[in-house]
Write a protein that holds these residues in place. Structure first.
Motif, PDB file in Angstrom:
ATOM      1  N   ASP A   2      36.522   9.182  18.529  1.00 57.45           N
ATOM      2  CA  ASP A   2      36.192   8.603  17.246  1.00 57.45           C
ATOM      3  C   ASP A   2      35.194   7.460  17.374  1.00 57.45           C
ATOM      4  O   ASP A   2      34.428   7.188  16.453  1.00 57.45           O
ATOM      5  CB  ASP A   2      37.465   8.097  16.564  1.00 57.45           C
ATOM      6  CG  ASP A   2      38.386   9.235  16.168  1.00 57.45           C
ATOM      7  OD1 ASP A   2      37.876  10.354  16.027  1.00 57.45           O
ATOM      8  OD2 ASP A   2      39.595   9.008  16.022  1.00 57.45           O
ATOM      9  N   GLU A  74      38.474  15.289   4.088  1.00 57.96           N
ATOM     10  CA  GLU A  74      38.154  14.701   5.380  1.00 57.96           C
ATOM     11  C   GLU A  74      37.000  15.480   6.000  1.00 57.96           C
ATOM     12  O   GLU A  74      37.101  16.693   6.210  1.00 57.96           O
ATOM     13  CB  GLU A  74      39.366  14.759   6.316  1.00 57.96           C
ATOM     14  CG  GLU A  74      39.137  14.130   7.670  1.00 57.96           C
ATOM     15  CD  GLU A  74      39.005  12.624   7.624  1.00 57.96           C
ATOM     16  OE1 GLU A  74      38.471  12.055   8.602  1.00 57.96           O
ATOM     17  OE2 GLU A  74      39.428  12.001   6.626  1.00 57.96           O
ATOM     18  N   LYS A  76      34.827  16.506   9.043  1.00 56.62           N
ATOM     19  CA  LYS A  76      34.900  16.561  10.496  1.00 56.62           C
ATOM     20  C   LYS A  76      33.678  17.294  11.035  1.00 56.62           C
ATOM     21  O   LYS A  76      33.317  18.357  10.532  1.00 56.62           O
ATOM     22  CB  LYS A  76      36.154  17.321  10.956  1.00 56.62           C
ATOM     23  CG  LYS A  76      37.446  16.541  10.831  1.00 56.62           C
ATOM     24  CD  LYS A  76      37.508  15.422  11.845  1.00 56.62           C
ATOM     25  CE  LYS A  76      38.847  14.714  11.783  1.00 56.62           C
ATOM     26  NZ  LYS A  76      38.848  13.505  12.620  1.00 56.62           N
ATOM     27  N   LEU A  81      41.181  14.939  15.915  1.00 57.98           N
ATOM     28  CA  LEU A  81      42.075  14.530  14.834  1.00 57.98           C
ATOM     29  C   LEU A  81      42.694  13.172  15.145  1.00 57.98           C
ATOM     30  O   LEU A  81      42.983  12.856  16.298  1.00 57.98           O
ATOM     31  CB  LEU A  81      43.187  15.564  14.650  1.00 57.98           C
ATOM     32  CG  LEU A  81      42.759  16.959  14.213  1.00 57.98           C
ATOM     33  CD1 LEU A  81      43.961  17.908  14.230  1.00 57.98           C
ATOM     34  CD2 LEU A  81      42.129  16.935  12.831  1.00 57.98           C
ATOM     35  N   PHE A 101      39.777  19.878   4.866  1.00 57.70           N
ATOM     36  CA  PHE A 101      38.996  19.508   6.039  1.00 57.70           C
ATOM     37  C   PHE A 101      37.700  20.298   6.031  1.00 57.70           C
ATOM     38  O   PHE A 101      37.720  21.530   5.923  1.00 57.70           O
ATOM     39  CB  PHE A 101      39.775  19.808   7.324  1.00 57.70           C
ATOM     40  CG  PHE A 101      40.812  18.779   7.671  1.00 57.70           C
ATOM     41  CD1 PHE A 101      40.524  17.764   8.582  1.00 57.70           C
ATOM     42  CD2 PHE A 101      42.060  18.811   7.078  1.00 57.70           C
ATOM     43  CE1 PHE A 101      41.474  16.808   8.900  1.00 57.70           C
ATOM     44  CE2 PHE A 101      43.022  17.858   7.387  1.00 57.70           C
ATOM     45  CZ  PHE A 101      42.731  16.848   8.302  1.00 57.70           C
ATOM     46  N   CYS A 103      34.290  21.153   8.268  1.00 59.82           N
ATOM     47  CA  CYS A 103      33.849  21.093   9.668  1.00 59.82           C
ATOM     48  C   CYS A 103      32.771  22.145   9.898  1.00 59.82           C
ATOM     49  O   CYS A 103      32.543  23.010   9.056  1.00 59.82           O
ATOM     50  CB  CYS A 103      35.039  21.320  10.602  1.00 59.82           C
ATOM     51  SG  CYS A 103      35.700  23.000  10.580  1.00 59.82           S
TER      52      CYS A 103
END
Length: 352
Positions: A2, A74, A76, A81, A101, A103
């Motif tokens: 992160d 979210e 990504k 995670l 999510f 992504c």
């Protein structure tokens, strides 16, 4: 991982928040993923949650009405995670709410598996992800709370269709966001020759880490390996590794060595073999296999250069390069890394 997230990724989710705040079709698309009353979809108030955390985590975007949280989004790309994802988010939405999510398409399968395992472990009404036929992967958990995984392009196509030409400015905004997301996804797996030759810079650092993440995902899925220890980045005298794997009686690391990265050594990725427990009779054949493998991997590089010097047979720590192709499409880059990893694991597995 992160800590390596760039501001450009935050810009992508901030752009989606802006669209949700400004345009009714976007609120309709996001609200329709939940069980909120259709009449209330346009009344959901969206706000970014990137700065202030609460008891349920720190999602990028939340959509609320009357104190109830109906939508959590979210974004990504390749970051792992967090502890709150997805279970903390699911507990924070109302019954019938949704946690979405977003992504890259190449990560959907792996991300679904990780999310499903966490839901199962937390006892939140585990179910399988099911494709809905439009590009969404959907799981229903306890309290009719929905967990959805989709690629950014799939969501943006839905938004464009919902606007149906009635909001010309929305079409323009979606074009801009599509361009940004496309560059973010592409740059993580495609390398130009100039980038590989110039070594570590601010612009290439993130890409080196996320390319290594592709290899970690491959090793996580491979039946010949088992991960040992916690998956966290470790600095071993300037050599950076995030995960350790056991292959038979050997320990395998994959990471990157910024000090070696240069025009003469144009790859951010290296592998390391730790062999303290190898029986003496296997040491010589293992070293012979290692040097042959390293030579083949380097020979497949686009950069002949002076190559590298393999570690001596008497050492306990042997390392080698994992070349990254220059100026190749993303799919070819991925395939090349996968082939190199397969040869590496096959060589080690044969020495069990």
């Amino acid at each position: 991982m992160d800590q390596f997230v760039t501001r450009r990724e935050q810009v992508a989710t901030a752009g989606l928040y802006y669209l949700a705040r400004e345009y009714p079709p976007v609120r309709e698309v996001l609200g329709a993923l939940s069980a909120v009353d259709p009449a209330d979809r346009d009344r959901l108030l969206y706000r970014p949650e990137a700065v202030v955390a609460d008891a349920h985590g720190r999602p990028d975007i939340v959509g609320e009405r009357g104190g109830e949280r109906w939508v959590v989004v979210e974004g990504k790309f390749w970051a792992r995670l967090t502890d709150a994802q997805p279970c903390g988010y699911l507990r924070g939405v109302s019954e019938g709410g949704v946690v979405l999510f977003l992504c890259p398409s190449s990560r959907i399968e792996r991300l679904c598996a990780e999310l499903a395992e966490r839901v199962r472990q937390e006892g939140l009404g585990y179910d399988e992800f099911t494709p809905d036929g439009t590009g969404l992967q959907v799981m229903t958990t306890s309290g009719r709370r929905h967990l959805v995984v989709a690629s950014w392009p799939v969501l943006l196509r839905r938004i464009r269709a919902a606007g149906a030409g009635c909001f010309p400015q929305l079409d323009f905004e979606v074009d801009q966001l599509e361009g940004l997301v496309g560059r973010l996804e592409k740059e993580l797996v495609e390398w130009s020759r100039a980038e590989l030759e110039q070594g570590v810079t601010r612009d290439t650092f993130r890409k080196a880490v996320t390319t290594a993440e592709l290899l970690f995902e491959g090793m996580d899925r491979d039946a010949r390996t088992s991960r040992t220890g916690n998956p966290k980045w470790v600095d071993r005298e300037g050599v950076y590794f995030r995960a350790r794997y056991a292959v038979g009686g050997l320990h395998l690391y994959v990471g990157y060595e910024p000090e070696k990265w240069s025009p003469d050594f144009p790859t951010p990725l290296t592998f390391g073999i730790w062999s303290p427990d190898v029986p003496p009779e296997l040491k010589q054949p293992l070293h012979r296999a290692y040097t042959g493998l390293a030579a083949r991997l380097w020979a497949g590089s686009d950069f002949p250069g002076p190559g590298f010097t393999p570690a001596h047979e008497a050492a306990n720590w042997w390392w080698g390069p994992i070349p990254v192709a220059a100026d190749r499409p993303a799919d070819e880059t991925r395939a090349r890394l996968t082939d190199g990893l397969d040869e590496l694991l096959g060589t080690l597995d044969a020495l069990r």
